[in-house]
Write a protein that holds these residues in place. Structure first.
Motif, PDB file in Angstrom:
ATOM      1  N   GLY A 159       0.765  -1.037   0.077  1.00 21.12           N
ATOM      2  CA  GLY A 159       0.037   0.019  -0.136  1.00 21.12           C
ATOM      3  C   GLY A 159       1.018   1.241  -0.074  1.00 21.12           C
ATOM      4  N   SER A 160       1.824   1.215   0.716  1.00 19.71           N
ATOM      5  CA  SER A 160       2.793   2.292   0.799  1.00 19.71           C
ATOM      6  C   SER A 160       3.277   2.502  -0.747  1.00 19.71           C
ATOM      7  CB  SER A 160       3.901   2.040   1.746  1.00 19.71           C
ATOM      8  OG  SER A 160       4.868   3.237   1.540  1.00 19.71           O
ATOM      9  N   VAL A 161       3.868   1.527  -1.284  1.00 18.79           N
ATOM     10  CA  VAL A 161       4.409   1.816  -2.717  1.00 18.79           C
ATOM     11  C   VAL A 161       3.075   2.193  -3.585  1.00 18.79           C
ATOM     12  CG1 VAL A 161       5.368   0.412  -4.769  1.00 18.79           C
ATOM     13  CG2 VAL A 161       6.224  -0.058  -2.288  1.00 18.79           C
ATOM     14  N   ALA A 162       1.971   1.726  -3.374  1.00 20.77           N
ATOM     15  CA  ALA A 162       0.902   1.927  -4.224  1.00 20.77           C
ATOM     16  C   ALA A 162       0.574   3.770  -3.891  1.00 20.77           C
ATOM     17  CB  ALA A 162      -0.368   1.410  -4.110  1.00 20.77           C
ATOM     18  N   GLY A 163       0.950   4.185  -3.027  1.00 23.98           N
ATOM     19  CA  GLY A 163       0.768   5.579  -2.704  1.00 23.98           C
ATOM     20  C   GLY A 163       1.997   6.607  -3.307  1.00 23.98           C
ATOM     21  N   GLY A 170       2.922  12.831  -9.856  1.00 17.66           N
ATOM     22  CA  GLY A 170       2.353  14.180  -9.969  1.00 17.66           C
ATOM     23  C   GLY A 170       3.113  15.048  -8.753  1.00 17.66           C
ATOM     24  N   ILE A 171       4.783  14.625  -8.816  1.00 17.59           N
ATOM     25  CA  ILE A 171       5.307  15.660  -8.084  1.00 17.59           C
ATOM     26  C   ILE A 171       5.145  17.210  -8.065  1.00 17.59           C
ATOM     27  CG2 ILE A 171       7.194  15.965  -9.575  1.00 17.59           C
ATOM     28  CD1 ILE A 171       7.523  15.137  -5.913  1.00 17.59           C
ATOM     29  N   ASP A 172       4.773  17.642  -9.245  1.00 10.36           N
ATOM     30  CA  ASP A 172       4.326  19.127  -9.639  1.00 10.36           C
ATOM     31  C   ASP A 172       2.970  19.318  -8.900  1.00 10.36           C
ATOM     32  OD1 ASP A 172       6.970  19.365 -10.544  1.00 10.36           O
ATOM     33  OD2 ASP A 172       6.400  18.955 -12.563  1.00 10.36           O
ATOM     34  N   ASP A 173       2.236  18.566  -8.639  1.00  8.19           N
ATOM     35  CA  ASP A 173       0.850  18.504  -8.364  1.00  8.19           C
ATOM     36  C   ASP A 173       0.579  18.615  -6.726  1.00  8.19           C
ATOM     37  OD1 ASP A 173      -2.031  19.060  -8.189  1.00  8.19           O
ATOM     38  OD2 ASP A 173      -2.458  17.734  -9.689  1.00  8.19           O
ATOM     39  N   PRO A 174       0.574  19.544  -6.148  1.00  6.64           N
ATOM     40  CA  PRO A 174       0.526  19.416  -4.696  1.00  6.64           C
ATOM     41  C   PRO A 174      -0.879  18.792  -4.165  1.00  6.64           C
ATOM     42  CG  PRO A 174       1.026  21.717  -4.953  1.00  6.64           C
ATOM     43  CD  PRO A 174       0.668  21.209  -6.505  1.00  6.64           C
ATOM     44  N   GLY A 175      -1.771  18.854  -5.092  1.00  6.04           N
ATOM     45  CA  GLY A 175      -3.303  18.394  -4.795  1.00  6.04           C
ATOM     46  C   GLY A 175      -3.080  16.675  -4.808  1.00  6.04           C
ATOM     47  N   ILE A 176      -2.330  16.153  -5.790  1.00  5.30           N
ATOM     48  CA  ILE A 176      -1.963  14.628  -5.952  1.00  5.30           C
ATOM     49  C   ILE A 176      -1.208  14.265  -4.787  1.00  5.30           C
ATOM     50  CG2 ILE A 176      -0.906  13.033  -7.124  1.00  5.30           C
ATOM     51  CD1 ILE A 176      -1.526  14.588  -9.906  1.00  5.30           C
ATOM     52  N   ILE A 177      -0.280  15.004  -4.383  1.00  3.81           N
ATOM     53  CA  ILE A 177       0.817  14.795  -3.029  1.00  3.81           C
ATOM     54  C   ILE A 177      -0.170  14.484  -2.014  1.00  3.81           C
ATOM     55  CG2 ILE A 177       2.501  15.380  -1.773  1.00  3.81           C
ATOM     56  CD1 ILE A 177       3.951  16.682  -4.069  1.00  3.81           C
ATOM     57  N   LEU A 178      -0.985  15.477  -1.901  1.00  2.64           N
ATOM     58  CA  LEU A 178      -1.813  15.482  -0.497  1.00  2.64           C
ATOM     59  C   LEU A 178      -2.829  14.329  -0.386  1.00  2.64           C
ATOM     60  CD1 LEU A 178      -2.863  19.097  -0.236  1.00  2.64           C
ATOM     61  CD2 LEU A 178      -1.136  17.885   1.080  1.00  2.64           C
ATOM     62  N   LYS A 179      -3.271  13.665  -1.782  1.00  5.41           N
ATOM     63  CA  LYS A 179      -4.082  12.571  -1.643  1.00  5.41           C
ATOM     64  C   LYS A 179      -3.336  10.987  -1.594  1.00  5.41           C
ATOM     65  CE  LYS A 179      -7.574  14.681  -4.792  1.00  5.41           C
ATOM     66  NZ  LYS A 179      -8.263  14.906  -6.254  1.00  5.41           N
ATOM     67  N   THR A 180      -2.114  11.127  -1.816  1.00  8.40           N
ATOM     68  CA  THR A 180      -1.501  10.000  -1.897  1.00  8.40           C
ATOM     69  C   THR A 180      -0.489   9.747  -0.480  1.00  8.40           C
ATOM     70  OG1 THR A 180       0.423  10.924  -3.081  1.00  8.40           O
ATOM     71  CG2 THR A 180      -1.548   9.622  -4.291  1.00  8.40           C
ATOM     72  N   VAL A 181      -0.245  10.777   0.079  1.00 10.45           N
ATOM     73  CA  VAL A 181       0.932  10.497   1.134  1.00 10.45           C
ATOM     74  C   VAL A 181       0.027   9.663   2.147  1.00 10.45           C
ATOM     75  CG1 VAL A 181       1.710  11.740   2.829  1.00 10.45           C
ATOM     76  CG2 VAL A 181       2.401  12.546   0.605  1.00 10.45           C
ATOM     77  N   PRO A 182      -1.357  10.016   2.590  1.00  9.04           N
ATOM     78  CA  PRO A 182      -1.986   9.412   3.779  1.00  9.04           C
ATOM     79  C   PRO A 182      -1.974   7.806   3.340  1.00  9.04           C
ATOM     80  CG  PRO A 182      -3.329  11.344   3.103  1.00  9.04           C
ATOM     81  CD  PRO A 182      -2.326  11.200   2.039  1.00  9.04           C
ATOM     82  N   LEU A 183      -2.353   7.639   1.974  1.00 13.48           N
ATOM     83  CA  LEU A 183      -2.399   6.069   1.475  1.00 13.48           C
ATOM     84  C   LEU A 183      -1.028   5.462   1.984  1.00 13.48           C
ATOM     85  CD1 LEU A 183      -3.488   3.653   0.330  1.00 13.48           C
ATOM     86  CD2 LEU A 183      -2.819   4.673  -2.019  1.00 13.48           C
ATOM     87  N   ALA A 184      -0.126   6.008   1.416  1.00 13.77           N
ATOM     88  CA  ALA A 184       1.378   5.520   1.755  1.00 13.77           C
ATOM     89  C   ALA A 184       1.930   5.483   3.105  1.00 13.77           C
ATOM     90  CB  ALA A 184       2.568   6.385   1.051  1.00 13.77           C
ATOM     91  N   LEU A 185       1.584   6.166   4.067  1.00 15.55           N
ATOM     92  CA  LEU A 185       1.847   6.053   5.261  1.00 15.55           C
ATOM     93  C   LEU A 185       0.809   5.164   6.337  1.00 15.55           C
ATOM     94  CD1 LEU A 185       3.066   9.584   6.238  1.00 15.55           C
ATOM     95  CD2 LEU A 185       4.350   7.817   5.272  1.00 15.55           C
ATOM     96  N   THR A 186      -0.335   5.318   6.088  1.00 12.44           N
ATOM     97  CA  THR A 186      -1.322   4.606   6.851  1.00 12.44           C
ATOM     98  C   THR A 186      -1.356   3.094   6.387  1.00 12.44           C
ATOM     99  OG1 THR A 186      -3.193   5.269   5.239  1.00 12.44           O
ATOM    100  CG2 THR A 186      -2.823   6.342   7.333  1.00 12.44           C
ATOM    101  N   SER A 187      -0.999   2.634   5.200  1.00 18.79           N
ATOM    102  CA  SER A 187      -0.943   1.393   4.944  1.00 18.79           C
ATOM    103  C   SER A 187       0.154   0.869   5.880  1.00 18.79           C
ATOM    104  CB  SER A 187      -0.694   1.291   3.392  1.00 18.79           C
ATOM    105  OG  SER A 187      -1.332   1.689   2.335  1.00 18.79           O
ATOM    106  N   ILE A 188       1.268   1.297   6.018  1.00 20.69           N
ATOM    107  CA  ILE A 188       2.200   0.720   6.900  1.00 20.69           C
ATOM    108  C   ILE A 188       1.684   0.502   8.279  1.00 20.69           C
ATOM    109  CG2 ILE A 188       4.507   0.767   7.778  1.00 20.69           C
ATOM    110  CD1 ILE A 188       5.487   2.114   5.334  1.00 20.69           C
ATOM    111  N   LEU A 189       1.029   1.557   8.743  1.00 23.02           N
ATOM    112  CA  LEU A 189       0.401   1.674  10.108  1.00 23.02           C
ATOM    113  C   LEU A 189      -0.347   0.509  10.315  1.00 23.02           C
ATOM    114  CD1 LEU A 189       0.050   3.040  12.839  1.00 23.02           C
ATOM    115  CD2 LEU A 189      -1.800   4.204  11.672  1.00 23.02           C
ATOM    116  N   TYR A 190      -1.231   0.320   9.239  1.00 24.75           N
ATOM    117  CA  TYR A 190      -2.292  -0.777   9.415  1.00 24.75           C
ATOM    118  C   TYR A 190      -1.790  -2.197   9.330  1.00 24.75           C
ATOM    119  CZ  TYR A 190      -6.003   2.611   8.642  1.00 24.75           C
ATOM    120  OH  TYR A 190      -6.974   3.590   8.548  1.00 24.75           O
ATOM    121  N   GLY A 191      -0.766  -2.481   8.358  1.00 23.68           N
ATOM    122  CA  GLY A 191       0.010  -3.529   8.464  1.00 23.68           C
ATOM    123  C   GLY A 191       0.653  -4.104   9.865  1.00 23.68           C
TER     124      GLY A 191
END
Length: 285
Positions: A159-163, A170-191
Motif C-alpha cells: 500500500g505504501s508503494v501504491a501511494g 504528480g510531484i508538480d501537483d500538490p493536490g495529488i501529493i496530499l491525496k497519496t501521502v495518507p495512503l502511503a503512510l497509513t498502509s504501513i501503520l495498518y499492516g
C-alpha cells in the motif's frame, strides 16, 4: 477470557488511542483505501496459502482459547483423587458412569481405556499418541497465525508503494501529493497493527494455552495409570502434587515439626555444611 486480561486489553487500547489523540485529530489515521489493501491482500494471501477448512479450524481454536477457561492443575488433581477413591470402593467398572459426565475429552479417553480394561502400557501408548497429535495440530494452527502475521506488514508496504508511485508521478501537483501521502503512510501503520495487535498475540496465546493443556493431559495420564494400578489415593495425591507449583501445594507440605519428630531430629543436631568443608575427615589412601 479472564477478567484481568479483558481489563488489561481495554486499558492498553485506551492508552494507544490517547497516544493518537495527543498528536492531533484521530481521523488522520483512518484511510479506507489502506485498510482495503492490507486486509484484502492479507486475506487473499491466506486463502492462497491454506485451505478454507484449515482457516476455519484456526478461527474456532482461537475463539475457544479466549472463551473457554481451562481447569486448574489443582482441580484436575482433585478430580483424579475422587476417581481413585471411587475406584477402590466400587471397582474400576464403576467409573463407566463418569466416562460420559466429564467435559474433559482427554480424561474421558483415559476413563474409557480403564473401563475397557486395557493394559497399562496400552493406556500409556494411546494417551501419549493423543498428546503428540494434539500438540502437532496446535502447532499447525499457530504456524497459520504467524504466517498471516507476516503477510500484514508486507501488504502494508504494498500500500505504501501504491501511494508513492502516483505521488512521484504528480510531484508538480500538490493536490495529488496530499491525496497519496495518507495512503502511503497509513498502509504501513495498518499492516503493523494487524500483525502485532492481533495475529502475533493470537499465536502466542495459543502456544501458552497448548502448554497448559499438555500439562493437564500429563497429570491425567499419570492419574489414570495410578488408578489402574490401584495406588493408594493418598500416595496418588502426593505424586500428582509434584506437577503443581510450590505455591499451589504449600498447604499440603508436611510441617517441619512432624519431620523432626519422625526422624528424632533435635535442634542441637543441626550443623552448617561449611563446617564440614572446613574440617574434612581423614583421607583414605
Amino acid at each position: 477470557m479472564q477478567r484481568r486480561n479483558l481489563i488489561g486489553i481495554v486499558l492498553c487500547f485506551l492508552i494507544f488511542l490517547l497516544g493518537l489523540f495527543c498528536k492531533g485529530d484521530v481521523s488522520f489515521y483512518f484511510n479506507v483505501a489502506s485498510l482495503m489493501i492490507v486486509a484484502g491482500g492479507s486475506a487473499v494471501a491466506a486463502l492462497l496459502s491454506f485451505q478454507a477448512e484449515r482457516l476455519r479450524i484456526v478461527f474456532r481454536v482461537v475463539r475457544s482459547s479466549y472463551s473457554r477457561p481451562l481447569k486448574s492443575e489443582a482441580e484436575i488433581v482433585d478430580i483424579l483423587i475422587n476417581l481413585a477413591i471411587k475406584s477402590r470402593m466400587a471397582g474400576i467398572l464403576s467409573l463407566q458412569q463418569d466416562e460420559h459426565e466429564t467435559s474433559i475429552l482427554f480424561l474421558r479417553r483415559g476413563l474409557g481405556c480403564l473401563v475397557d480394561n486395557y493394559e497399562p502400557q496400552q493406556i500409556r501408548d494411546i494417551l501419549n499418541t493423543e498428546m503428540y497429535f494434539f500438540k502437532l495440530r496446535r502447532e499447525d494452527s499457530e504456524r497459520v497465525l504467524r504466517t498471516i502475521a507476516d503477510f500484514c506488514p508486507a501488504f502494508g508496504i504494498v500500500g505504501s508503494v501504491a501511494g508513492l508511485i502516483p505521488m512521484l508521478a504528480g510531484i508538480d501537483d500538490p493536490g495529488i501529493i496530499l491525496k497519496t501521502v495518507p495512503l502511503a503512510l497509513t498502509s504501513i501503520l495498518y499492516g503493523l497493527i494487524f500483525a502485532n495487535f492481533f495475529f502475533i498475540p493470537f499465536a502466542a496465546n495459543l502456544r501458552e494455552r497448548t502448554n497448559q493443556e499438555l500439562l493437564l493431559q500429563k497429570i491425567i495420564m499419570e492419574g489414570i495409570l495410578a488408578i489402574h494400578g490401584e495406588i493408594n489415593p493418598t500416595v496418588l495425591r502426593t505424586k500428582l502434587l509434584s506437577f503443581l507449583t510450590p505455591a499451589d501445594r504449600r498447604a499440603d507440605m508436611v510441617p517441619l515439626s512432624r519431620i523432626q519428630e519422625r526422624f528424632h531430629i533435635r535442634i542441637d543436631d543441626r550443623f552448617d555444611l561449611d563446617d564440614v568443608d572446613d574440617h574434612p575427615g581423614p583421607s583414605v589412601s
